[in-house]
Design a protein around this motif. Structure first.
Motif, PDB file in Angstrom:
ATOM      1  N   LEU A 147     -14.493  24.778  30.151  1.00  0.00           N
ATOM      2  CA  LEU A 147     -14.037  24.267  28.850  1.00  0.00           C
ATOM      3  C   LEU A 147     -14.563  22.863  28.586  1.00  0.00           C
ATOM      4  N   TRP A 197      -9.766  15.671  25.156  1.00  0.00           N
ATOM      5  CA  TRP A 197      -9.893  16.866  25.995  1.00  0.00           C
ATOM      6  C   TRP A 197     -11.034  16.750  27.005  1.00  0.00           C
ATOM      7  N   ARG A 224      -7.502  32.610  20.194  1.00  0.00           N
ATOM      8  CA  ARG A 224      -7.420  31.471  19.258  1.00  0.00           C
ATOM      9  C   ARG A 224      -6.079  31.452  18.536  1.00  0.00           C
ATOM     10  N   GLN A 239      -4.497  26.654  19.508  1.00  0.00           N
ATOM     11  CA  GLN A 239      -5.263  27.897  19.341  1.00  0.00           C
ATOM     12  C   GLN A 239      -5.767  28.399  20.694  1.00  0.00           C
ATOM     13  N   ASN A 240      -5.061  27.971  21.780  1.00  0.00           N
ATOM     14  CA  ASN A 240      -5.437  28.475  23.103  1.00  0.00           C
ATOM     15  C   ASN A 240      -6.948  28.328  23.260  1.00  0.00           C
ATOM     16  N   ILE A 241      -7.411  27.068  23.238  1.00  0.00           N
ATOM     17  CA  ILE A 241      -8.869  26.841  23.188  1.00  0.00           C
ATOM     18  C   ILE A 241      -9.575  27.607  24.302  1.00  0.00           C
ATOM     19  N   ILE A 280     -15.516  20.576  24.793  1.00  0.00           N
ATOM     20  CA  ILE A 280     -14.822  21.001  23.563  1.00  0.00           C
ATOM     21  C   ILE A 280     -14.197  19.739  22.953  1.00  0.00           C
ATOM     22  N   ASN A 319     -10.620  20.433  14.180  1.00  0.00           N
ATOM     23  CA  ASN A 319     -10.341  21.823  13.775  1.00  0.00           C
ATOM     24  C   ASN A 319      -9.567  21.821  12.466  1.00  0.00           C
ATOM     25  N   GLU A 374      -9.879  30.574  28.895  1.00  0.00           N
ATOM     26  CA  GLU A 374      -8.993  30.036  27.854  1.00  0.00           C
ATOM     27  C   GLU A 374      -7.957  29.182  28.569  1.00  0.00           C
ATOM     28  N   THR A 378      -3.578  19.258  21.337  1.00  0.00           N
ATOM     29  CA  THR A 378      -3.906  20.328  20.405  1.00  0.00           C
ATOM     30  C   THR A 378      -4.381  21.578  21.140  1.00  0.00           C
ATOM     31  N   SER A 379      -4.731  21.447  22.411  1.00  0.00           N
ATOM     32  CA  SER A 379      -5.356  22.576  23.116  1.00  0.00           C
ATOM     33  C   SER A 379      -4.502  23.852  23.109  1.00  0.00           C
ATOM     34  N   GLU A 402     -10.870  30.123  11.306  1.00  0.00           N
ATOM     35  CA  GLU A 402     -10.247  29.568  12.517  1.00  0.00           C
ATOM     36  C   GLU A 402      -9.755  28.139  12.234  1.00  0.00           C
TER      37      GLU A 402
END
Ligand SMILES: Cc1cc2nc3c(=O)[nH]c(=O)nc-3n(C[C@H](O)[C@H](O)[C@H](O)COP(=O)(O)OP(=O)(O)OC[C@H]3O[C@@H](n4cnc5c(N)ncnc54)[C@H](O)[C@@H]3O)c2cc1C
Length: 337
Positions: free
Chosen positions: A110, A92, A162, A123-125, A113, A53, A131, A119-120, A333
């Motif tokens: 999820l 993840w 996000r 941006q609230n993956i 991803i 990302n 989410e 890191t999840s 994003e």
């Protein structure tokens, strides 16, 4: 500590940039040492997870620290609930697979991803109606101002679409070290409403899906429409879906009667992919960069030789055309470095 280190294989765009210094932290002690080194030498720091990302537009003239803390632990609360804690450097998708092997529910939508557990929360993956905030309990962070550990609970993370505190005022201050989720052991909440999950389950001949079936369906859908970063460099959705006032949406409906929108109170979320496609970008290539032929929201390093600047400029062109045609501002994003 390595000098003039290529980050090409540390970002899923496959952009060839160098970090002045690079190191990997497998423990909190190693991380603190690296941060102290950066402070002593006046270097800026950049933390790296899976690099899925991030867009490097130039060389990074500081210390890049790859977070490789590993480990998963469990605390069983009762017959139906378990707290599972994973360290930042856990991949993840492998973590999701771990949860499914143990028949723990909550993360199945999820699946696949890219990136790391640490890191999840950034941006609230999210994907397919879920989410991480739905199952998030807390995360432990290192505060770079005083090198002390701190716990953030769900409310303190201020998760949004996000978004979280770690992308806002906490950006650059907190390093996420581990994340704890509350998962179900038997009374799983099966979510099939979103996207093409129902259709995919029908294709698979499944009428009473388990959490493992949901994961399989999500994986199949994702593989059929998203480019694999190992083959074609990309960072998934490049832009967020914009939220606009209801009045603006109603105005746009006059001229674009098919414009899709998801109302929420007096605002409406509009799919960025649709807006970009209407501007003629889907599948379009300029030089080394293209908008993906199946999903206009995904910008790809089409030749493998794109520079970050080319990708960034391409995204700027998209933002301009969407603004011109619809009067809507798209927000990136992806984290631009
Ligand atoms: C094909 C594809 C599909 C995708 N699909 C989705 C999707 O469905 N939903 C979704 O939400 N996202 C999706 N993404 C985006 C991406 O996978 C997620 O944002 C993921 O959480 C990024 O993790 P990472 O470890 O790769 O982050 P990185 O790119 O390594 O880092 C992202 C940012 O976080 C910072 N950072 C990294 N680790 C930490 C840490 N531990 N503490 C503090 N800061 C840190 C970095 O400095 C950087 O600014 C997709 C990406 C790709 C390539």
């Amino acid at each position: 500590m390595q000098e003039n280190f290529s980050l090409k294989s540390y970002n899923t765009f496959g952009v060839d940039v160098k970090a002045k210094y690079f190191t990997e932290a497998e423990t909190i002690e190693e991380l603190k040492n690296a941060v102290n080194y950066s402070k002593d030498h006046g270097l800026s720091v950049l933390f790296l997870g899976g690099g899925s990302n991030i867009l490097f537009t130039k060389d990074f003239n500081g210390l890049a620290i790859k977070l490789s803390l590993k480990g998963i632990s469990e605390e069983h609360l009762n017959e139906n609930e378990v707290l599972v804690t994973a360290k930042a450097g856990e991949n993840w998708h492998e973590f999701v697979m771990y949860s499914l092997e143990h028949n723990y529910g909550g993360l199945e939508n999820l699946s696949l991803i890219p990136g790391n557990v640490g890191t999840s929360p950034m941006q609230n993956i999210g994907a397919y109606g879920t989410e991480i905030k739905d199952v998030f309990v807390s995360c432990m962070v290192l505060d770079l101002e005083n090198l002390e550990l701190r716990i953030f609970d769900l409310g303190e993370c201020r998760f949004g679409y996000r978004d979280s505190i770690f992308k806002q005022e906490g950006k650059g201050r907190y390093v996420i070290l581990e994340v704890t989720f509350k998962l179900t052991k038997k009374d799983h909440h099966i979510k099939t409403e979103y996207g093409a999950i129902k259709t995919e389950l029908e294709n698979l001949g499944i009428t009473h899906p388990t959490i493992q079936d949901i994961s399989k369906a999500v994986i199949n859908i994702r593989q059929s429409k998203l480019p694999d970063p190992k083959v074609t460099g990309n960072a998934g959705s490049f832009f967020k879906n914009p939220t606009i006032p209801l009045t603006q949406f109603e105005g746009l409906k006059q001229n674009f009667e098919n414009i899709p929108g998801y109302p929420n109170g007096d605002s409406v979320k509009v799919p960025a992919g649709w807006l970009i496609e209407q501007c003629g970008w889907k599948g379009k290539q300029i030089g080394n960069v293209a908008s993906h032929q199946l999903q206009a929201l995904v910008i790809v390093n089409a030749t493998g030789n794109a520079t970050g600047k080319e990708i960034y400029d391409f995204s700027t062109e998209i933002i301009s055309s969407v603004k011109e045609k619809f009067g809507i501002d798209l927000e990136r994003e992806v984290n631009i470095i």
